[in-house]
Design an enzyme around this catalytic site. Structure first.
Site: not given
Length: 367
Positions: A165, A265
């Site tokens: 991240k 997703k």
């Protein structure tokens, strides 16, 4: 078969690591997840789950899932849950947009269909490829040294793919990428996921500074157009995620060759029905695919496992095991990671049974 009841339960999912941080200083300590239960007049019951990554990630938020189900639920009573395509079209007619609201109902209907057919959902989604599939581990944003240590630790647990991240200050992110690259071993894969966090000039600094590192660049900027600028100026492999928010954007991405892989997703597309279509379209055009969701527990992880396991192995870039990130188990029979890999259940449907004592009383109850 007819739907007789739709219920939605709120469940909090605290994180094993205590905190999950990503671009622009965003973080979450506990996820607000919604479990959806669809009951039928034949006694077959299906379950789904929806868990937005807080209200600041995508155009989705946890309370909106339950409000949306309360809105459309009464008009789904009496519908046949095994006729999934007509049911999905009806949900789209009843509520424009808000695909994440519909995802839990869609998953529950696939669970019912699998139970009725006596087949695991992955076999209904196209068949099972291989014995299992590969997982990645998301590495929460910290200092370069802390992230490198986390990667080394998770590598000992069997993971070979790591999603860093980033999306902070460019100089810090360059240091993060290089520090982690130094602890990787042959066969590992590294993804620097900015989660839309860089402006184009910052993204250019990063990709130029790490051009000799074996790393994938994922969703560097907020818009498709900004990402396309970076794509044109780097030779590093490129992944798009947040901007692939429907089939139209996926088609545009394919036409422009704007990515080497895309992140699908499930709830962003509105459930397995439309996520499968996106997966099949991407695979047909030679793209790699990451199969996952925004977040979730055991039921979301089960749904991910069925879509991932039914994806051709050479096209499955990676997938994820969200139930290993959280401290609360909400269902029995959910798949569990094994040495950085996972497999879908062979039981009919999603293969899970919710822990009703954990779910408690529904916040939405339509019959």
């Amino acid at each position: 078969m007819k739907i007789t009841r739709i219920a939605a339960y709120k469940i909090d999912l605290p994180l094993v690591e205590g905190n999950y941080a990503w671009s622009e200083g965003k973080s979450v300590t506990t996820f607000d997840s919604t479990v959806v239960r669809v009951e039928t007049d034949s006694g077959v019951v299906g379950h789904g789950e929806v868990c937005p990554l807080g209200p600041v990630y995508l155009p989705a938020y946890a309370a909106g899932v339950r409000a949306g189900i309360a809105e459309i639920g009464p008009q789904l009573i009496g519908q046949d849950p095994t006729q999934i395509a007509p049911l999905v079209r009806r949900m789209d007619y009843l509520l424009k947009g808000h695909p994440y609201v519909k995802s839990g109902i869609d998953l529950a209907c696939w669970d019912i269909l699998g139970q009725v057919a006596g087949l695991p959902v992955c076999e209904l989604l196209g068949g099972r490829f291989g014995d299992d599939f590969v997982l990645y581990r998301a590495i929460s944003q910290e200092s370069p040294e802390q992230m490198a240590a986390k990667v080394a630790g998770y590598r000992e647990e069997g993971y070979r793919r790591f999603q860093l991240k980033v999306g902070g200050q460019a100089g810090d992110d360059i240091a993060r990428i290089k520090a982690v690259a130094d602890v990787l071993q042959p066969g590992d894969k590294l993804i620097a996921d900015a989660n839309t966090g860089w402006l184009p000039h910052e993204a250019l600094r990063v990709v130029n500074a790490v051009r000799d590192v074996d790393v994938y660049i994922e969703q560097p900027c907020a818009t498709y157009e900004e990402c396309s600028v970076i794509r044109a100026k780097t030779s590093l492999p490129f992944v798009l995620d947040e901007v692939i928010d429907g089939h139209d954007m996926l088609v545009r991405c394919i036409a422009d060759r704007a990515a080497d892989a895309v992140n699908i997703k499930i709830s962003k597309f509105g459930g397995l029905t439309k996520a499968k279509l996106a997966r099949d379209l991407a695979v047909s055009q030679g793209l790699g695919v990451t199969i996952e969701d925004s977040w979730g527990g055991d039921i979301v992880t089960a749904a991910i496992s069925h879509l991932a396991h039914s994806t051709p192995t050479e096209h499955l870039f990676t997938s994820t095991d969200f139930n290993s990130y959280v401290t609360t188990s909400i269902a029995e029979g959910a798949p569990q990671r094994d040495n950085g890999r996972m497999k879908a259940s062979t039981a009919p449907g999603l293969g899970i049974q919710p822990r009703m004592e954990v779910l408690g009383k529904p916040l939405v109850d339509v019959s």
